[in-house]
Design a protein around this motif. Structure first.
Motif, PDB file in Angstrom:
ATOM      1  N   ALA A 172      88.990  10.805 -28.551  1.00 58.02           N
ATOM      2  CA  ALA A 172      89.435  11.271 -27.243  1.00 58.02           C
ATOM      3  C   ALA A 172      90.827  11.883 -27.249  1.00 58.02           C
ATOM      4  CB  ALA A 172      89.398  10.104 -26.259  1.00 58.02           C
ATOM      5  N   GLY A 173      91.555  11.750 -28.312  1.00 62.90           N
ATOM      6  CA  GLY A 173      92.918  12.271 -28.298  1.00 62.90           C
ATOM      7  C   GLY A 173      93.785  11.413 -27.403  1.00 62.90           C
ATOM      8  N   SER A 174      94.296  12.013 -26.342  1.00 68.99           N
ATOM      9  CA  SER A 174      95.171  11.250 -25.456  1.00 68.99           C
ATOM     10  C   SER A 174      94.508  10.886 -24.130  1.00 68.99           C
ATOM     11  CB  SER A 174      96.439  12.053 -25.175  1.00 68.99           C
ATOM     12  OG  SER A 174      96.090  13.244 -24.485  1.00 68.99           O
ATOM     13  N   GLN A 175      93.353  11.416 -23.836  1.00 68.16           N
ATOM     14  CA  GLN A 175      92.700  11.140 -22.545  1.00 68.16           C
ATOM     15  C   GLN A 175      91.273  10.705 -22.747  1.00 68.16           C
ATOM     16  OE1 GLN A 175      94.192  11.133 -19.630  1.00 68.16           O
ATOM     17  NE2 GLN A 175      96.105  11.801 -20.549  1.00 68.16           N
ATOM     18  N   PRO A 176      90.733   9.722 -22.122  1.00 65.26           N
ATOM     19  CA  PRO A 176      91.449   8.715 -21.342  1.00 65.26           C
ATOM     20  C   PRO A 176      92.126   7.725 -22.274  1.00 65.26           C
ATOM     21  CG  PRO A 176      89.141   8.157 -21.421  1.00 65.26           C
ATOM     22  CD  PRO A 176      89.291   9.470 -22.143  1.00 65.26           C
ATOM     23  N   THR A 177      93.166   7.101 -21.796  1.00 58.08           N
ATOM     24  CA  THR A 177      93.917   6.161 -22.621  1.00 58.08           C
ATOM     25  C   THR A 177      93.164   4.842 -22.694  1.00 58.08           C
ATOM     26  OG1 THR A 177      95.958   7.193 -21.904  1.00 58.08           O
ATOM     27  CG2 THR A 177      96.139   5.029 -22.898  1.00 58.08           C
ATOM     28  N   MET A 178      92.846   4.420 -23.904  1.00 57.17           N
ATOM     29  CA  MET A 178      92.194   3.135 -24.119  1.00 57.17           C
ATOM     30  C   MET A 178      93.260   2.046 -24.112  1.00 57.17           C
ATOM     31  SD  MET A 178      89.002   3.967 -24.559  1.00 57.17           S
ATOM     32  CE  MET A 178      88.186   2.670 -25.428  1.00 57.17           C
ATOM     33  N   LEU A 179      92.833   0.825 -23.850  1.00 51.78           N
ATOM     34  CA  LEU A 179      93.766  -0.289 -23.734  1.00 51.78           C
ATOM     35  C   LEU A 179      94.527  -0.535 -25.037  1.00 51.78           C
ATOM     36  CD1 LEU A 179      94.704  -2.420 -21.724  1.00 51.78           C
ATOM     37  CD2 LEU A 179      92.897  -3.901 -22.536  1.00 51.78           C
ATOM     38  N   THR A 180      93.813  -0.529 -26.163  1.00 52.76           N
ATOM     39  CA  THR A 180      94.481  -0.777 -27.439  1.00 52.76           C
ATOM     40  C   THR A 180      95.443   0.347 -27.807  1.00 52.76           C
ATOM     41  OG1 THR A 180      92.542   0.142 -28.545  1.00 52.76           O
ATOM     42  CG2 THR A 180      92.674  -2.252 -28.374  1.00 52.76           C
ATOM     43  N   VAL A 181      95.081   1.576 -27.455  1.00 48.18           N
ATOM     44  CA  VAL A 181      95.962   2.715 -27.719  1.00 48.18           C
ATOM     45  C   VAL A 181      97.222   2.589 -26.877  1.00 48.18           C
ATOM     46  CG1 VAL A 181      96.171   5.227 -27.573  1.00 48.18           C
ATOM     47  CG2 VAL A 181      94.036   4.195 -28.355  1.00 48.18           C
ATOM     48  N   ASP A 182      97.070   2.179 -25.627  1.00 47.87           N
ATOM     49  CA  ASP A 182      98.222   2.024 -24.745  1.00 47.87           C
ATOM     50  C   ASP A 182      99.153   0.919 -25.248  1.00 47.87           C
ATOM     51  OD1 ASP A 182      99.800   2.675 -22.566  1.00 47.87           O
ATOM     52  OD2 ASP A 182      98.778   1.265 -21.224  1.00 47.87           O
ATOM     53  N   ILE A 183      98.579  -0.166 -25.740  1.00 46.29           N
ATOM     54  CA  ILE A 183      99.402  -1.250 -26.294  1.00 46.29           C
ATOM     55  C   ILE A 183     100.202  -0.730 -27.485  1.00 46.29           C
ATOM     56  CG2 ILE A 183      99.333  -3.456 -27.503  1.00 46.29           C
ATOM     57  CD1 ILE A 183      96.865  -4.158 -25.792  1.00 46.29           C
ATOM     58  N   SER A 184      99.536  -0.037 -28.382  1.00 47.21           N
ATOM     59  CA  SER A 184     100.213   0.506 -29.565  1.00 47.21           C
ATOM     60  C   SER A 184     101.298   1.506 -29.171  1.00 47.21           C
ATOM     61  CB  SER A 184      99.189   1.175 -30.465  1.00 47.21           C
ATOM     62  OG  SER A 184      99.818   1.848 -31.517  1.00 47.21           O
ATOM     63  N   PHE A 185     101.000   2.377 -28.225  1.00 48.83           N
ATOM     64  CA  PHE A 185     101.961   3.392 -27.796  1.00 48.83           C
ATOM     65  C   PHE A 185     103.189   2.743 -27.164  1.00 48.83           C
ATOM     66  CE2 PHE A 185     103.509   6.570 -24.732  1.00 48.83           C
ATOM     67  CZ  PHE A 185     103.805   7.588 -25.618  1.00 48.83           C
ATOM     68  N   ARG A 186     102.974   1.723 -26.331  1.00 51.04           N
ATOM     69  CA  ARG A 186     104.101   1.066 -25.672  1.00 51.04           C
ATOM     70  C   ARG A 186     105.013   0.362 -26.674  1.00 51.04           C
ATOM     71  NH1 ARG A 186     104.226   1.102 -20.277  1.00 51.04           N
ATOM     72  NH2 ARG A 186     102.347   1.783 -19.229  1.00 51.04           N
ATOM     73  N   ILE A 187     104.427  -0.186 -27.737  1.00 50.07           N
ATOM     74  CA  ILE A 187     105.257  -0.862 -28.741  1.00 50.07           C
ATOM     75  C   ILE A 187     105.974   0.163 -29.620  1.00 50.07           C
ATOM     76  CG2 ILE A 187     105.175  -2.279 -30.826  1.00 50.07           C
ATOM     77  CD1 ILE A 187     102.980  -3.923 -29.447  1.00 50.07           C
ATOM     78  N   ASN A 188     105.241   1.151 -30.118  1.00 43.69           N
ATOM     79  CA  ASN A 188     105.822   2.102 -31.079  1.00 43.69           C
ATOM     80  C   ASN A 188     106.750   3.119 -30.435  1.00 43.69           C
ATOM     81  OD1 ASN A 188     104.453   0.906 -33.215  1.00 43.69           O
ATOM     82  ND2 ASN A 188     102.642   2.167 -32.883  1.00 43.69           N
ATOM     83  N   ALA A 189     106.411   3.615 -29.260  1.00 47.62           N
ATOM     84  CA  ALA A 189     107.211   4.672 -28.648  1.00 47.62           C
ATOM     85  C   ALA A 189     108.354   4.120 -27.796  1.00 47.62           C
ATOM     86  CB  ALA A 189     106.320   5.569 -27.788  1.00 47.62           C
ATOM     87  N   TYR A 190     108.087   3.084 -27.027  1.00 49.51           N
ATOM     88  CA  TYR A 190     109.083   2.590 -26.077  1.00 49.51           C
ATOM     89  C   TYR A 190     109.707   1.248 -26.479  1.00 49.51           C
ATOM     90  CZ  TYR A 190     107.046   6.026 -22.904  1.00 49.51           C
ATOM     91  OH  TYR A 190     106.583   7.176 -22.329  1.00 49.51           O
ATOM     92  N   GLY A 191     109.052   0.506 -27.359  1.00 57.06           N
ATOM     93  CA  GLY A 191     109.533  -0.845 -27.659  1.00 57.06           C
ATOM     94  C   GLY A 191     109.369  -1.765 -26.462  1.00 57.06           C
ATOM     95  N   ASP A 192     108.389  -1.460 -25.625  1.00 54.44           N
ATOM     96  CA  ASP A 192     108.152  -2.206 -24.378  1.00 54.44           C
ATOM     97  C   ASP A 192     107.211  -3.382 -24.651  1.00 54.44           C
ATOM     98  OD1 ASP A 192     108.070  -2.952 -21.773  1.00 54.44           O
ATOM     99  OD2 ASP A 192     107.007  -1.185 -21.041  1.00 54.44           O
TER     100      ASP A 192
END
Length: 112
Positions: free
Chosen positions: A57-77
């Protein structure tokens, strides 16, 4: 489906049941436990896989696991990533609870 007893299906067809009625009233109840296990395993694997949604899917729609990974790697959130992880665990727990409840009911019906 290959292990189904074809005698029940053939008997229903000989008595005039349509293919749709055979499917709904004979085949689906016989394969329901196997379908349920397959659906639950697919659901749990879907929640745990990170690379497949990114490739498909690339970036859309955002899957839950992808969002978790993105929040940790990109934002450190980490707080939001942890909250999303808990939501993922709760979804898996509810699915497992529904399946176990269904399996126990089936076991009681066969024992009675």
């Amino acid at each position: 489906m290959a292990a189904l007893d074809r005698a029940a299906i053939e008997a229903a067809r000989n008595l005039g049941a349509s293919r749709l009625r055979c499917l709904i009233e004979i085949v689906l109840p016989l394969v329901a436990p196997s379908l349920m296990v397959g659906l639950i395993l697919s659901f749990v694997i879907m929640l745990s896989v990170l690379s497949v949604p990114l490739m498909v899917a690339g970036s859309q729609p955002t899957m839950l696991t992808v969002d978790i990974s993105f929040r940790i790697n990109a934002y450190g959130d980490y707080p939001v990533a942890n909250a999303l992880g808990v939501i993922s665990y709760l979804m898996t727990a509810v699915t497992a609870w529904i399946y176990l409840r269904y399996a126990l009911r089936e076991r009681r019906e066969t024992a009675a």
